[in-house]
Scaffold this motif. Structure first.
Motif, PDB file in Angstrom:
ATOM      1  N   ILE A  44      47.448  83.012  52.605  1.00 40.30           N
ATOM      2  CA  ILE A  44      45.987  82.979  52.753  1.00 40.30           C
ATOM      3  C   ILE A  44      45.586  82.008  53.862  1.00 40.30           C
ATOM      4  CG2 ILE A  44      43.825  82.352  51.606  1.00 40.30           C
ATOM      5  CD1 ILE A  44      45.181  83.276  48.965  1.00 40.30           C
ATOM      6  N   ALA A  45      46.202  80.821  53.870  1.00 44.32           N
ATOM      7  CA  ALA A  45      45.866  79.823  54.885  1.00 44.32           C
ATOM      8  C   ALA A  45      46.150  80.351  56.287  1.00 44.32           C
ATOM      9  CB  ALA A  45      46.650  78.537  54.629  1.00 44.32           C
ATOM     10  N   ARG A  46      47.276  81.006  56.464  1.00 43.88           N
ATOM     11  CA  ARG A  46      47.624  81.529  57.798  1.00 43.88           C
ATOM     12  C   ARG A  46      46.657  82.629  58.225  1.00 43.88           C
ATOM     13  NH1 ARG A  46      52.357  83.955  58.733  1.00 43.88           N
ATOM     14  NH2 ARG A  46      52.102  83.439  60.923  1.00 43.88           N
ATOM     15  N   CYS A  47      46.221  83.445  57.253  1.00 47.03           N
ATOM     16  CA  CYS A  47      45.231  84.474  57.592  1.00 47.03           C
ATOM     17  C   CYS A  47      43.896  83.857  57.999  1.00 47.03           C
ATOM     18  CB  CYS A  47      45.036  85.419  56.405  1.00 47.03           C
ATOM     19  SG  CYS A  47      46.401  86.585  56.163  1.00 47.03           S
ATOM     20  N   THR A  58      38.069  75.956  55.745  1.00 52.30           N
ATOM     21  CA  THR A  58      37.134  77.075  55.751  1.00 52.30           C
ATOM     22  C   THR A  58      37.931  78.366  55.661  1.00 52.30           C
ATOM     23  OG1 THR A  58      35.556  75.844  57.101  1.00 52.30           O
ATOM     24  CG2 THR A  58      35.318  78.245  57.030  1.00 52.30           C
ATOM     25  N   ILE A  59      37.879  78.995  54.496  1.00 47.22           N
ATOM     26  CA  ILE A  59      38.668  80.197  54.251  1.00 47.22           C
ATOM     27  C   ILE A  59      37.733  81.290  53.753  1.00 47.22           C
ATOM     28  CG2 ILE A  59      40.530  81.224  52.882  1.00 47.22           C
ATOM     29  CD1 ILE A  59      41.871  78.501  52.865  1.00 47.22           C
ATOM     30  N   GLY A  60      37.537  82.300  54.567  1.00 52.56           N
ATOM     31  CA  GLY A  60      36.607  83.372  54.248  1.00 52.56           C
ATOM     32  C   GLY A  60      37.207  84.433  53.347  1.00 52.56           C
ATOM     33  N   SER A  61      36.356  85.342  52.902  1.00 58.48           N
ATOM     34  CA  SER A  61      36.769  86.399  51.992  1.00 58.48           C
ATOM     35  C   SER A  61      37.841  87.288  52.607  1.00 58.48           C
ATOM     36  CB  SER A  61      35.546  87.237  51.603  1.00 58.48           C
ATOM     37  OG  SER A  61      35.922  88.334  50.819  1.00 58.48           O
ATOM     38  N   GLN A  62      37.721  87.593  53.893  1.00 57.10           N
ATOM     39  CA  GLN A  62      38.697  88.478  54.536  1.00 57.10           C
ATOM     40  C   GLN A  62      40.086  87.847  54.543  1.00 57.10           C
ATOM     41  OE1 GLN A  62      37.560  89.878  58.408  1.00 57.10           O
ATOM     42  NE2 GLN A  62      39.548  90.811  58.826  1.00 57.10           N
ATOM     43  N   ALA A  63      40.170  86.531  54.793  1.00 62.03           N
ATOM     44  CA  ALA A  63      41.460  85.839  54.792  1.00 62.03           C
ATOM     45  C   ALA A  63      42.089  85.852  53.407  1.00 62.03           C
ATOM     46  CB  ALA A  63      41.289  84.404  55.289  1.00 62.03           C
ATOM     47  N   ILE A  64      41.267  85.668  52.371  1.00 58.60           N
ATOM     48  CA  ILE A  64      41.780  85.687  50.995  1.00 58.60           C
ATOM     49  C   ILE A  64      42.324  87.069  50.662  1.00 58.60           C
ATOM     50  CG2 ILE A  64      41.153  85.478  48.565  1.00 58.60           C
ATOM     51  CD1 ILE A  64      39.093  83.354  49.428  1.00 58.60           C
TER      52      ILE A  64
END
Length: 425
Positions: free
Chosen positions: A66-69, A272-278
């Protein structure tokens, strides 16, 4: 002398495996002294330390994915490895190369003087040196054994995760869940969040947290996940303690309970981790030997390192929830210090035929002995074989259309299966 140092990673690993006595005093003093001499500086990374009986690797893998995305740079240290030693150290999703590891082992040799180090301590220091050079934004560190006295615990985590507490490694960690919990809780730090994923956490975890001053958050109480037919919902807290939810998440291939904790950990770290990355990170996260699905000419294969009753129960639940069209064949190889009868009993209702494999070395159980334990203590009858490769070949020869084969019981079992299937990189 520098000229006396090994020239290859294989030579280095052979050297460090043989360079300390068989009996060496447990504790952090020796490895911490070398760590200080090396002057390793990791303050620019947000550091997460993960301990627990099961689920450590999958929790870190989903956090990493998730972090890398989300564009966050990552460093990950895990153990053991299946294919190459380099798997233990990843930077931005890539295994570090042999030359970098050899250079770090040289630094350690120059710094340690007459201080004895274990194989795992060498490896931990080498990984931390790699991370010091790379300076990743997020550093994910998996405890090898226990927590309090594990070499990884020389690093002060900004956040601690304790996945589950189950009976495993009792000779080292203690005879009951409270004793084991006290060892795992050693990774907690004053004023820092400590996530507890166990659904029935021992009181010892809370006792140590109170004594340490860690800020405990429990799965099911402070954060949770709700499984739906085709998706799942997450609810938890942000850095300010405000509750919020994320709906309609894709189900990962790795255990959902660990995805729940992975998401909560990331929310507390301030990225900052958005919905798409998750969504993307959950879909992409996968691991060698953990619910690893492979397509063979004969049908489907599942490779999982389940080697204790808790992990076996999870694997059995997965097999029940995802039934084969035909039969399920099991290749099982285990170490002597594991609860073999309970593992077999936990899986027995989901398995049609058994193929018990010998594992090499002093710790390995012979296939015939494992078959006898299964017959005597779990009322399970199966074939005994001299190796994982032989057991797997017989299982595959027995497969009909719609059947599947499961390989489990140990990291060694899965590693040998990967060799037999020619899946090594």
């Amino acid at each position: 002398m520098l000229s006396d140092y090994p020239k290859s990673l294989a030579q280095w690993l052979e050297r460090i495996e043989a360079c300390h006595p068989e009996e060496i005093e447990l504790g952090l003093d020796r490895v911490k002294a070398v760590y200080d001499r090396l002057g390793i500086e990791l303050a620019n990374s947000r550091r997460v330390v993960v301990a627990g009986t099961n689920g450590k690797g999958s929790t870190l893998t989903m956090m990493e994915s998730i972090a890398r995305c989300a564009g966050v740079t990552t460093g990950v240290y895990t153990s053991p490895h299946f294919l190459r030693y380099n798997e233990r150290v990843r930077i931005n999703g890539e295994e570090v190369d042999d030359a970098l590891l050899c250079r770090q082992f040289e630094k350690i040799e120059q710094a340690r003087g007459d201080i004895e180090l274990t194989y795992f301590e060498y490896g931990t220091l080498a990984a931390l040196l790699c991370f010091e050079e790379a300076q990743p934004e997020l550093l994910l560190l998996e405890v090898g054994l226990g927590g309090r006295l594990d070499a990884v615990n020389i690093v002060d985590g900004d956040l601690a995760i304790i996945t589950t507490i189950a009976l495993d490694h009792t000779d080292w960690l203690g005879p009951d869940r409270d004793s084991i919990a006290r060892e795992k809780a050693g990774i907690m730090r004053a004023g820092k969040p400590a996530l507890i994923s166990d659904s029935d956490p021992p009181q010892a975890l809370f006792d140590i947290a109170d004594k340490t001053g860690a800020k405990v958050l429990c799965r099911g109480r402070d954060y949770l996940g709700k499984s739906l037919p085709d998706s799942w919902d997450w609810e938890g807290v942000d850095q300010l303690g405000e509750r919020f939810a994320i709906r309609g998440l894709p189900k990962p291939s790795l255990p959902l309970v660990n995805a729940v904790t992975a998401l909560q950990a990331l929310q507390l770290l301030g990225f900052t981790i958005g919905s798409q990355a998750i969504h993307s990170g959950l879909r992409r996260a996968q691991m060698t030997g953990r619910m690893q699905r492979i397509t063979l000419p004969e049908g489907a294969a599942i490779l999982d390192v389940a080697h204790n009753p808790e992990a076996a129960a999870y694997l059995a639940g997965y097999l029940e929830a995802n039934p084969a069209e035909g039969q399920t064949h099991m290749v099982l190889g285990m170490l002597k210090d594991k609860d073999m009868a309970s593992v077999i009993a936990a899986l027995s209702a989901q398995i049609s035929s058994w193929y018990f494999a010998s594992l090499p070395g002093a710790r390995g159980t012979e296939g015939a002995a494992l078959a006898e334990i299964a017959r005597r203590e779990a009322s399970v009858i199966g074939e005994a074989h001299d190796s994982v490769a032989q057991a797997l070949a017989h299982a595959r020869a027995s497969m009909q259309k719609g059947d599947r084969v499961v390989v489990a019981g140990s990291f060694f079992t899965v590693s040998e299966a990967l060799d037999a299937l020619e899946l090594r990189g």
